[in-house]
Design an enzyme around this catalytic site. Structure first.
Site, short mmCIF file in Angstrom:
data_model
loop_
_atom_site.label_atom_id
_atom_site.label_comp_id
_atom_site.label_asym_id
_atom_site.label_seq_id
_atom_site.Cartn_x
_atom_site.Cartn_y
_atom_site.Cartn_z
N LEU A 1 -6.91 10.61 -12.98
CA LEU A 1 -8.23 10.94 -13.55
C LEU A 1 -8.95 9.65 -13.95
O LEU A 1 -8.39 8.81 -14.65
CB LEU A 1 -8.08 11.84 -14.76
CG LEU A 1 -7.52 13.25 -14.51
CD1 LEU A 1 -7.33 13.99 -15.83
CD2 LEU A 1 -8.45 14.05 -13.59
N SER A 2 -10.19 9.53 -13.51
CA SER A 2 -10.98 8.33 -13.81
C SER A 2 -12.09 8.58 -14.82
O SER A 2 -12.71 7.64 -15.31
CB SER A 2 -11.61 7.80 -12.52
OG SER A 2 -12.57 8.74 -12.02
N GLY A 3 -12.35 9.86 -15.10
CA GLY A 3 -13.50 10.20 -15.92
C GLY A 3 -14.72 10.53 -15.07
O GLY A 3 -15.80 10.82 -15.59
N GLY A 4 -14.53 10.51 -13.75
CA GLY A 4 -15.62 10.83 -12.83
C GLY A 4 -15.54 12.26 -12.31
O GLY A 4 -14.54 12.96 -12.53
N VAL A 5 -16.57 12.68 -11.61
CA VAL A 5 -16.65 14.05 -11.14
C VAL A 5 -15.62 14.35 -10.06
O VAL A 5 -15.07 15.46 -10.00
CB VAL A 5 -18.08 14.38 -10.64
CG1 VAL A 5 -18.44 13.55 -9.40
CG2 VAL A 5 -18.26 15.86 -10.39
N ASP A 6 -15.32 13.39 -9.20
CA ASP A 6 -14.41 13.65 -8.08
C ASP A 6 -12.99 13.93 -8.55
O ASP A 6 -12.37 14.93 -8.14
CB ASP A 6 -14.42 12.47 -7.10
CG ASP A 6 -15.76 12.29 -6.41
OD1 ASP A 6 -16.44 13.30 -6.18
OD2 ASP A 6 -16.12 11.14 -6.09
N SER A 7 -12.44 13.07 -9.38
CA SER A 7 -11.07 13.28 -9.83
C SER A 7 -10.97 14.51 -10.74
O SER A 7 -9.98 15.24 -10.70
CB SER A 7 -10.54 12.04 -10.55
OG SER A 7 -11.31 11.74 -11.70
N MET B 1 -5.67 5.39 -15.71
CA MET B 1 -5.06 4.07 -15.58
C MET B 1 -5.98 2.99 -16.16
O MET B 1 -7.13 2.87 -15.74
CB MET B 1 -4.78 3.75 -14.11
CG MET B 1 -3.70 4.60 -13.48
SD MET B 1 -3.59 4.31 -11.69
CE MET B 1 -5.03 5.24 -11.11
N CYS C 1 -4.99 -2.46 -4.18
CA CYS C 1 -4.82 -1.63 -5.38
C CYS C 1 -4.28 -0.25 -5.02
O CYS C 1 -3.39 0.28 -5.70
CB CYS C 1 -6.14 -1.51 -6.13
SG CYS C 1 -6.04 -0.53 -7.65
N CYS D 1 -13.84 -2.09 -9.17
CA CYS D 1 -14.01 -1.66 -10.55
C CYS D 1 -14.24 -2.82 -11.52
O CYS D 1 -14.93 -2.66 -12.53
CB CYS D 1 -12.83 -0.82 -11.01
SG CYS D 1 -11.23 -1.68 -10.94
#
EC number: 2.8.1.13
Length: 339
Positions: free
Chosen positions: A7-13, A32, A92, A186
């Protein structure tokens, strides 16, 4: 089946986690921390926890700053120092997102790992996403083939516009649907030069030469240039656009020429990340993320690959970039970093 979702905090994840939960998977989320860019993580972690509360799932924050610095960031700046054009996202994905994170997932008893990447897996191979404008198969082509059967890409058969529309209808996470897209690298806020300036003196005026070795102009420091760039240097008496053909980091010189001198019909890679059981094949290659696929023949050469292009030439082949090889069904056969 227990699945860890990156989870990145974005809509996709976030929507990936929801789709998997709707499909009946036992979901765990993980954010992460990869670098120390000021103010970057706090807002993302807030959103991750909000998604976790909405889905009723456990969420973790995993600090991988040391691993990221060693495996991705330091090689990134050192590559530019030696005149290469690196691809940190491809590294990465292999070492961190589908390397260290997978090890953490296993420690939690997870059977699989999932992310919000736009890609598919078909017959044991990574395949381009349905949404070609968001396809990320190129950046995933460096991951360990052995981990592929542990990965799920829930968004590979979906369109980004549909993902955002679906998220906008969910009050708890609707804010994610309208937020700004994250950058490809990033830790780069504006340009890579701003990152390099923190470690090197990038403004080192030097000589511009043509392919014969003749000095024909001046430049602002070799780190400012990548193969194919046509601006930022001066040439005496030039009447046609000139492009960077080569970079000599030791001498702080760049070699330039006309556009046709960028043409290249063969190159080699320094490694061979093979998703098949073949050592040679006829296929299509992408030499950059946004480049078109070009027909070619590929054969194993020492520890890497030898690539021969067919009808079309590759313009601006850059050492350090990832070459990704696809079959006629848009599936990744192999990859290698260009020498």
């Amino acid at each position: 089946m227990k699945v860890l979702v990156a989870l990145s905090g974005g809509v996709d994840s976030s929507m990936s986690a929801k789709y998997l939960q709707d499909m009946g998977y036992n979901i765990v989320g993980c954010y992460m921390k990869l670098h120390t860019k000021p103010g970057y993580h706090e807002e993302n972690i807030r959103k991750v926890k909000k998604v976790g509360d909405f889905l009723g799932i456990e969420t973790h924050v995993l600090n991988l700053e040391d691993e990221f610095k060693k495996e991705v960031f330091i090689p990134f700046i050192n590559a530019y120092k030696t005149g290469l054009t690196p691809n940190p996202c491809a590294i990465c994905n292999k070492m961190i997102k589908f390397g260290a994170l997978w090890e953490f997932a296993k420690s939690l008893g997870c059977d699989k790992i999932a992310s919000g990447h736009y890609a598919r897996i078909e017959n044991g191979l990574i395949k381009s996403a349905v949404d070609k404008s968001k396809d990320q198969s190129y950046f995933l082509a460096n991951i360990d083939p052995q981990i592929l059967h542990h990965i799920i890409f829930p968004l590979g058969d979906k369109l980004k516009s549909d993902i955002k529309a679906a998220a906008a209808k969910i009050p708890q996470i609707s804010e994610l649907a309208s937020q700004k897209e994250s950058s490809e690298i990033c830790f780069v806020e504006t340009t890579y030069i701003d990152v390099l300036k923190e470690h090197f003196d990038t403004n080192l005026p030097g000589v511009v030469r043509d392919v014969s070795g003749k000095a024909i102009g001046k430049h602002n420091g070799y780190m400012h240039y990548t193969i194919g760039k046509r601006r930022g240097f001066s040439i005496s008496g030039a009447h046609e656009p000139h492009y960077v053909l080569g970079i000599d980091a030791v001498k702080n010189e760049i070699i330039v020429g006309l556009k046709n001198e960028l043409e290249n019909y063969e190159f080699k890679t320094s490694n061979f990340n093979n998703f098949t059981d073949k050592d040679s094949f006829e296929c299509f290659v992408k030499i950059r993320y946004r480049s078109e696929k070009l027909p070619c023949s590929v054969s194993k050469f020492e520890s890497g690959l030898k690539v021969n292009l067919k009808q079309n030439n590759a313009s601006g082949v850059a050492s350090g970039q990832l070459a990704v090889f696809y079959d006629e069904f848009d599936r990744v056969l192999a990859s290698g970093f260009i020498k």
